[in-house]
Design an enzyme around this catalytic site. Structure first.
Site, mmCIF file in Angstrom:
data_model
loop_
_atom_site.group_PDB
_atom_site.id
_atom_site.type_symbol
_atom_site.label_atom_id
_atom_site.label_comp_id
_atom_site.label_asym_id
_atom_site.label_seq_id
_atom_site.Cartn_x
_atom_site.Cartn_y
_atom_site.Cartn_z
ATOM 1 N N ASP A 467 1.217 -1.342 -0.132
ATOM 2 C CA ASP A 467 0.442 0.037 0.346
ATOM 3 C C ASP A 467 1.119 1.136 0.154
ATOM 4 O OD1 ASP A 467 1.006 -0.955 2.317
ATOM 5 O OD2 ASP A 467 -0.135 0.554 4.021
ATOM 6 N N ARG A 471 5.485 4.303 5.744
ATOM 7 C CA ARG A 471 5.288 4.266 7.232
ATOM 8 C C ARG A 471 5.190 2.890 8.275
ATOM 9 N NH1 ARG A 471 -0.928 6.218 5.345
ATOM 10 N NH2 ARG A 471 -1.636 4.316 5.534
ATOM 11 N N ASP A 472 4.700 2.305 8.862
ATOM 12 C CA ASP A 472 4.537 1.239 9.768
ATOM 13 C C ASP A 472 3.591 0.559 8.866
ATOM 14 O OD1 ASP A 472 2.339 3.084 10.581
ATOM 15 O OD2 ASP A 472 2.814 2.529 12.665
ATOM 16 N N GLU A 473 3.592 0.272 7.419
ATOM 17 C CA GLU A 473 2.349 -0.353 7.394
ATOM 18 C C GLU A 473 3.228 -1.239 6.316
ATOM 19 O OE1 GLU A 473 -1.218 1.591 7.182
ATOM 20 O OE2 GLU A 473 -2.214 -0.030 6.501
ATOM 21 N N ASP A 480 -6.360 -2.291 -2.894
ATOM 22 C CA ASP A 480 -5.001 -1.057 -3.677
ATOM 23 C C ASP A 480 -3.999 -1.920 -4.223
ATOM 24 O OD1 ASP A 480 -5.460 -0.775 -0.868
ATOM 25 O OD2 ASP A 480 -3.937 0.459 -1.030
ATOM 26 N N TRP A 532 -12.104 -5.880 -1.393
ATOM 27 C CA TRP A 532 -10.220 -6.009 -0.660
ATOM 28 C C TRP A 532 -10.219 -7.594 -0.759
ATOM 29 C CZ3 TRP A 532 -12.274 -1.580 0.025
ATOM 30 C CH2 TRP A 532 -11.351 -0.302 0.706
ATOM 31 N N GLU A 735 -1.788 9.578 -0.455
ATOM 32 C CA GLU A 735 -3.037 8.296 -0.001
ATOM 33 C C GLU A 735 -3.663 9.337 0.205
ATOM 34 O OE1 GLU A 735 -2.006 7.098 3.584
ATOM 35 O OE2 GLU A 735 -3.787 5.617 3.684
ATOM 36 N N HIS A 750 1.280 6.305 -2.240
ATOM 37 C CA HIS A 750 0.612 5.022 -2.017
ATOM 38 C C HIS A 750 -0.348 4.809 -3.815
ATOM 39 C CE1 HIS A 750 -1.198 3.755 1.274
ATOM 40 N NE2 HIS A 750 -2.355 3.790 1.148
HETATM 41 C C1 BGC Z 1 -3.770 1.152 3.706
HETATM 42 C C2 BGC Z 1 -4.038 1.388 2.496
HETATM 43 C C3 BGC Z 1 -5.681 0.373 2.663
HETATM 44 C C4 BGC Z 1 -6.537 0.736 4.232
HETATM 45 C C5 BGC Z 1 -7.503 -0.093 3.728
HETATM 46 C C6 BGC Z 1 -4.514 1.989 5.162
HETATM 47 O O1 BGC Z 1 -4.290 1.621 6.291
HETATM 48 O O2 BGC Z 1 -2.442 1.913 3.686
HETATM 49 O O3 BGC Z 1 -4.013 1.811 1.378
HETATM 50 O O4 BGC Z 1 -6.741 0.048 1.359
HETATM 51 O O5 BGC Z 1 -6.158 0.835 5.296
HETATM 52 O O6 BGC Z 1 -8.518 0.596 5.365
#
Ligand code: BGC
Length: 886
Positions: A467, A471-473, A480, A532, A735, A750
């Site tokens: 995504d 960051r912390d993800e 996505d 999703w 984003e 993003h």
């Molecule tokens: C992500 C998104 C994702 C979404 C869904 C976010 O934290 O970065 O790209 O689709 O959460 O809730």
């Protein structure tokens, strides 16, 4: 000046004066030319193929237009000269198929090198010369063939062994959790970084295969491996080196309890937080033979990941480029900020000299505060910093191994002295997918958006489609993933990458058929939000449509059915209420259940299509019947006859059912009218859609003859729009439509709004394919020459070869250049715009005048004049059309 340079300048001058080719060359070869760009399981000369019947693809060339393959012959051999096909000689097979031909020879063995070549016969039965030979290396087919053990310990691992005879062939098979770097006799093996590719380790762990024939020597050898954490809780390593000696003797070296481990210079490593590297703790020579490792401790054995070892058959993550700083500022004493001018994924290489023990810190960020300091607030808990502690021995160079950052700016502190442009270089790091597409046009905003899209896309390919990268993800969020997939496939070579990701999705599926919001499943929920989860059927379908790959459909069919059964069991009266995110990050709200039910309907349609492709007619019929029910339930539940809106009346509420033609014919006009009213009047020609609505909004407008309106949205530069991001300094897509930089959810890289990129190719360049086509066999060229756009040009290297559609226009004149690969055909639509009494020429030859098709030009099978278009049927080849008024 060197003689060579002088010659070159004279040569250039000649070319300039006389045009290209001042020297007479031998005549161009004619007829069917050797196939090229040979692929095995989507990859060029891959290592570690672990499917029993790998598939072959090639691209055809021919000097003539309108050519096709009528037959092919593949030869596979263990012998590089390919003089004999000891593994497989397909002999002449009458078939037009040039994609994904399954190997049908003698059973392949593990750890072998095979060579192959192919030739084809054109439609006149003339054979081409054979292609150049390509190769593939097999991996280890069976788990039992792994002879070593998983070992664990500190960061560094080593082992020495000797080889007494000369080495003919050697392969290393290696996997480590989380990340590893292998070196042999002091030299890093290969050019992968951040291996292994990310998977659900309880299901599958990927191993890489390296040719190490030249790295090993007769005599004493040392293997060193550095292990980082990556995505794993524990550090584990498995390695096997298979060596073939002169005379045929085979040796196998593996990881086991005799290996040793030590801490080394890597103090800590974390994907989100970065590395701390203390160069004072380096152990020079640790990965070379004859190093004294008596203080090292024995490794531990006994732990192993649950997942099976499987070969990493996708382009590895690599350092793809190096960027130099555009500017260095000093917002405060001792604080330097390097601006690389581009948001990217990777890290910085540091060059420094200074006293022993000096601690240099690099902190990474996407944005700055007004005072010029870096702003890391939107990275949330990710520290995104690398710390290097100097050993103090002259010039030192450092770059991290087991982390990556998403950044445009790097803040440097603790630096001894004054840094210069050579002090930090940015390394661009992502999965090494090749760029396969280009789009440009006369509108500079769209060209900028294309830049933002391609950078955002590639920097979010890290063995899974992420995504974001800062960051912390950095998760494989499935929404996505499917929204960006078509854009990605137009721009990059994604076949192997998505094949791997589809396997990852399947790996998360449970007994009930549920899948998860993120893959591997870390964040979000199980069962996935249906919007999703659609990534599963949709990616399978895209792989089929874009790459002509039917096997993915065959392999995933059971999993897909199971997923659909689950959705069906969740649905009440054919509506899916269950939704987590709905039309995520939209300006205007849309009911979550409307979005979920739309995707439920989409999934059922996809399954119906897939069942049809696979010849499962009964299934197809039952999906068709179910789709009908959902369509009705959707309309009954969400349509308001008074307002003539769906759901909340938001743009997305109306766009989604319009896109999939869920709106009954008699209501279509009203819903479309409302949508246009919302865009043009209520929102002053702006969209209000989130990630789900945006993709389908653009396509739907083009599909219903409103490309001009879609164009107006695409070139908008005020909020909310892509151009607004550009106006505010974006170099990758954001984003959010809003410009935010505080803590919370506002990444500046993003890719999900990049869905519009597919629309550039499909609508503006006009590169599409027919409904019943797969892998661009039957192409549709239909550019939309909207508003003030005076040219647009798209090129896509499809698995069948290059497709180009490039047009320019003025008031009285339209030109369109087209390239169609051999073995494909196309229907070309050129808008007549306001031209009357049309003459259509191709390379100067009239092919249509006075209302008649003028035959005789090779490759052009038919021309007809429709109300708004000229329609031309062509075969393969390069064409240059000109449309003028008489
Ligand atoms: C992500 C998104 C994702 C979404 C869904 C976010 O934290 O970065 O790209 O689709 O959460 O809730």
């Amino acid at each position: 000046m060197l003689k060579r340079d002088r010659f070159f300048i004279v040569f250039l001058a000649l070319v300039f004066i006389t045009g290209p080719c001042p020297i007479a060359f031998a005549q161009e070869p004619t007829g069917p030319l050797p196939p090229h760009d040979l692929r095995c399981e989507y990859l060029k000369n891959p290592m570690g193929i672990d499917v029993e019947k790998p598939r072959f693809s090639w691209i055809l060339s021919h000097s003539d237009r309108g050519q096709k393959q009528s037959a092919f012959q593949i030869m596979v051999s263990t012998d590089p000269s390919l003089e004999r096909a000891d593994m497989w000689d397909s002999e002449k097979i009458n078939s037009e198929q040039s994609l994904h031909i399954s190997y049908e020879g003698e059973p392949l063995e593990s750890n072998r090198t095979y060579f192959w070549k192919v030739r084809y016969w054109d439609k006149n039965d003339r054979p081409s010369p054979f292609s150049r030979s390509a190769r593939f290396d097999t991996g280890l087919f069976l788990q039992e063939e792994w002879k070593g053990e998983w070992i664990s310990g500190e960061n560094l691992f080593r082992k020495e062994f000797s080889i007494e005879k000369s080495i003919v062939r050697a392969r290393a098979f290696i996997s480590g959790l989380g990340y590893y770097e292998l070196s042999i006799n002091g030299k890093k093996a290969g050019d992968h970084v951040l291996d292994p590719g990310y998977t659900s380790y309880d299901q599958r762990v990927l191993y890489a295969t390296y040719d190490v024939t030249d790295s090993l020597t007769q005599g004493l050898n040392a293997i060193g491996v550095m292990l980082g954490k990556g995505w794993s809780e524990i550090r584990l390593l498995i390695l096997q080196i298979n060596v073939e000696l002169e005379g045929g003797e085979l040796l196998t070296f593996v990881t086991d309890s005799t290996w040793k481990t030590a801490q080394g210079p890597l103090v800590s490593d974390s994907i989100y937080n970065g590395e701390v590297y203390d160069a004072r703790k380096e152990l020079p020579g640790w990965d070379r033979p004859a190093f004294d490792d008596k203080d090292w401790t024995p490794v531990e054995t006994g732990f192993k990941p649950k997942g099976t070892l499987s070969s990493q058959m996708l382009p590895p993550i690599k350092i793809m480029d190096t960027l130099l700083p555009r500017e260095i500022t000093q917002p405060e004493k001792g604080v330097y900020v390097f601006d690389f001018g581009q948001n990217l994924s990777g890290w910085a290489e540091l060059k420094v000299s200074g006293p022993h023990g000096t601690e240099v810190k690099m902190r990474f960020a996407e944005v700055l505060y007004d005072n010029g300091r870096i702003n890391q607030e939107n990275l949330r808990s990710a520290k995104a910093q690398d710390i290097y502690i100097l050993k103090g021995e002259g010039e030192e160079k450092y770059e991290p191994r087991f982390t990556y950052h998403g950044f445009r700016y790097v803040e440097l502190t603790g630096f001894p002295g004054v840094p210069n442009p050579d002090t930090l270089k940015a390394k661009l790091v992502h999965s090494s997918v090749q760029q396969m597409g280009n789009f440009s046009c006369s509108n500079s905003v769209l060209n900028r958006i294309q830049h933002l899209i391609t950078w955002g896309q590639k920097t979010n390919l890290h063995s899974i489609p992420t995504d974001c990268c800062q960051r912390d993800e950095r998760m494989g969020w499935m929404g996505d993933a499917h929204l960006t997939a078509e854009t990605a496939m137009m721009n990059f070579d994604m076949g192997a990458f998505y094949t791997k990701f589809i396997t990852d999705i399947r790996d998360t599926q449970d007994e009930k058929g549920t899948i998860t919001d993120t893959v591997p499943f870390i964040w979000g929920q199980r069962p996935a939000d249906p919007a999703w989860g659609t990534a599963y059927p949709l990616l399978c379908w895209y792989i089929y449509r874009y790459y002509g790959d039917k096997r993915v459909l065959e392999q995933q069919y059971d999993g897909l059915k199971k997923y659909l059964d689950f959705l069906q069991s969740e649905a009440k009266n054919n509506i899916l209420e269950h939704s987590h995110y709905g039309d995520w990050v939209a300006v205007e709200d849309t009911p979550g259940s409307l979005v979920s039910s739309f995707f439920y309907y989409y999934d059922v349609l996809l399954l119906q299509n897939i069942a049809e492709v696979l010849g499962k007619q009964r299934d197809a019929q039952s999906y068709q019947a179910l789709a009908k029910k959902i369509k009705k339930a959707f309309h009954d539940k969400y349509y308001d006859p008074e307002t003539r809106d769906y759901g909340s009346g938001s743009q997305t509420s109306n766009v989604l059912p319009l896109f999939l033609k869920m709106v009954p014919e008699e209501n279509r006009g009203g819903v479309l009218h409302n949508l246009r009213k919302s865009i043009i009047y209520k929102n002053n020609t702006h969209l209000t859609t989130g990630i789900m609505g945006t993709k389908y909004l653009m396509e739907m407008l083009s599909n219903t003859g409103s490309s001009s309106l879609a164009y107006d949205l695409s070139v908008q530069t005020t909020y909310p729009s892509w151009g607004y991001m550009i106006e505010n300094g974006a170099t990758t897509l954001w984003e959010l439509w809003q410009n935010k930089t505080g803590p919370g959810m506002n990444s500046h890289n993003h890719p999900m709004f990049g869905s519009v990129g597919a629309w550039f190719y499909k609508a503006l360049a006009g590169i599409r394919q027919k409904e019943d086509s797969a892998g661009f066999k039957h192409i549709l060229i239909r550019p939309e020459m909207v508003r003030d756009l005076s040219f647009a040009s798209g090129t896509v290297y499809t698995p069948r070869g290059r497709i180009t559609s490039s047009w320019t226009r003025s008031d009285h004149h339209i030109e369109l250049k087209v390239h169609i690969p051999v073995n494909s055909d196309a229907e070309v639509f050129i808008p007549k715009l306001k031209l009357e009494n049309i003459i259509l020429k191709e390379r100067g030859n009239r092919i249509y005048a006075e209302g008649k098709f003028l035959t005789g030009v090779p490759g052009i099978n038919k021309v007809e004049e429709l109300d708004d278009f000229m329609r031309i049927e062509i075969g393969s080849g390069r064409y240059h059309f000109e449309l003028i008024s008489q």
